[in-house]
Design an enzyme around this catalytic site. Structure first.
Site, PDB file in Angstrom:
ATOM      1  N   GLU A  44       0.533  -0.446  -1.271  1.00 39.74           N
ATOM      2  CA  GLU A  44       0.853  -0.101   0.125  1.00 39.74           C
ATOM      3  C   GLU A  44       2.358  -0.367   0.354  1.00 39.74           C
ATOM      4  OE1 GLU A  44      -0.917  -2.725   3.118  1.00 39.74           O
ATOM      5  OE2 GLU A  44      -1.105  -1.029   4.486  1.00 39.74           O
ATOM      6  N   LYS A 113      -3.373   5.417   7.543  1.00 40.46           N
ATOM      7  CA  LYS A 113      -4.196   4.207   7.756  1.00 40.46           C
ATOM      8  C   LYS A 113      -4.927   4.310   9.091  1.00 40.46           C
ATOM      9  CE  LYS A 113      -3.576  -0.774   7.037  1.00 40.46           C
ATOM     10  NZ  LYS A 113      -2.525  -1.761   6.765  1.00 40.46           N
ATOM     11  N   CYS A 154      -5.630  -0.704   2.627  1.00 42.27           N
ATOM     12  CA  CYS A 154      -5.647  -2.145   2.889  1.00 42.27           C
ATOM     13  C   CYS A 154      -6.691  -2.584   3.930  1.00 42.27           C
ATOM     14  CB  CYS A 154      -4.244  -2.603   3.264  1.00 42.27           C
ATOM     15  SG  CYS A 154      -4.044  -4.375   2.972  1.00 42.27           S
TER      16      CYS A 154
HETATM   17  N1  LIG Z   1      -1.671  -4.649   4.949  1.00 42.85           N
HETATM   18  C1  LIG Z   1      -2.841  -4.950   5.424  1.00 42.85           C
HETATM   19  O1  LIG Z   1      -3.526  -4.152   6.011  1.00 42.85           O
HETATM   20  C2  LIG Z   1      -3.283  -6.355   5.175  1.00 42.85           C
HETATM   21  C3  LIG Z   1      -4.748  -6.567   5.384  1.00 42.85           C
HETATM   22  C4  LIG Z   1      -5.138  -7.989   5.200  1.00 42.85           C
HETATM   23  O2  LIG Z   1      -4.383  -8.794   4.691  1.00 42.85           O
HETATM   24  C5  LIG Z   1      -6.458  -8.380   5.660  1.00 42.85           C
HETATM   25  O3  LIG Z   1      -6.735  -9.581   5.641  1.00 42.85           O
HETATM   26  O4  LIG Z   1      -7.261  -7.530   6.042  1.00 42.85           O
END
Ligand SMILES: NC(=O)CCC(=O)C(=O)O
Length: 279
Positions: A44, A113, A154
């Site tokens: 990412e 996202k 993510c």
């Molecule tokens: N970059 C993100 O979306 C991090 C997501 C993350 O750390 C989580 O705990 O969920």
């Protein structure tokens, strides 16, 4: 009989100089291609520090330098590239976007996202992507000669509904370019990737930046590949490196035949519906 796919996962450190980040990404892609990778994944925000207020400065429109560099790398190597993510500008909005390129260099799909990472953990991680980003609305599944691949980013991994929607569209491999942190990473990263693999009976992949203690957001690293049984097929630690894993889509059918939870869903009692796309 589908061909087996050789998946390359690149865990690279963030470089504030976008040109250096692109150079590093390309040299890793070229190298993994020589090792036989058919599909290569980047982390990412691989071309940008993971800091909300810097996303606008690094943002590019689709077709910009980073996009073109990835398209050319895909074509030159004749492979698929899941180009991690980058800040994408469209009009006044900025998205956290993963572009997916095919072996001819064409863009096969784009995941913006869907669930923005807005959290505030007591004595732990604070992050508000919504300060500068807009969420996407589309489920992303691309067709390849190996089978269908779902891509999400993510924090999206925390939402089993999205994994289910990708699976219902035929994805047998779910790829999550990501950047978990030092609060939630040790607690949830492996748990979530293995949970999505087991509840959808698919391969899952998490590809993260390497850990850098001098950055404002410290990535947990630990990129990994998980099988439809929930086994960890490969895992990195916190440093730069790569994984190569063999993905045999036949294994998905093999698991589902023995443990048929997907066909045992009580669709007569409940359903998951996509209400709208592309707002
Ligand atoms: N970059 C993100 O979306 C991090 C997501 C993350 O750390 C989580 O705990 O969920």
């Amino acid at each position: 009989m589908s061909r087996k796919l050789c998946l390359g996962v690149i865990q690279m450190a963030v470089d504030e100089q976008k040109a250096n980040a692109l150079k590093k990404a390309v040299s890793n892609i070229d190298y993994l291609s020589t090792k036989g990778a058919n599909v290569v994944v980047l982390p990412e925000m691989f071309n940008c520090p993971y800091e909300t207020l810097r996303f606008p400065d690094y943002a590019e429109t689709a077709g910009g330098t980073s996009y073109q560099t990835m398209a050319e790398a895909a074509k030159r190597n004749g492979i698929y590239i899941i180009a991690g993510s980058m800040p994408e500008r469209e009009g006044t909005k900025i998205y956290n976007t993963s572009f997916i390129f095919g072996p001819d260099g064409n863009c096969l799909g784009r995941h913006r996202k869907m669930h923005l990472f807005d959290i505030d953990i007591q004595n732990g991680q604070y992050f508000m992507e919504s300060e500068t980003l807009t969420p996407g609305n589309d489920v992303t599944v691309v067709d390849t000669e190996f089978g269908k691949i779902g891509v999400a980013l993510c924090y999206d991994v925390r939402f089993p509904e999205l994994a289910r929607l990708m699976t219902e569209q035929g994805a047998k491999l779910l790829i999550y370019p990501a950047a978990f942190n030092m609060t939630t990473g040790p607690m949830h990263w492996e748990l979530l990737l293995r949970s999505r693999a087991v509840d959808q009976q698919v391969f899952t992949v998490g590809c993260a930046p390497a850990r850098q203690y001098d950055s404002s957001y410290i990535s947990y690293g630990n990129s990994m590949i998980v099988s439809p049984w929930g086994d960890i097929m490969g895992r990195l630690n916190d440093e730069e490196g790569y994984l190569l894993g063999e993905i045999d889509f036949e294994e998905v059918a093999h698991v589902r035949t023995q443990l048929p939870v997907i066909t045992q869903l009580r669709k007569d009692l409940y359903e998951l519906k996509l209400l709208k796309e592309s707002l």
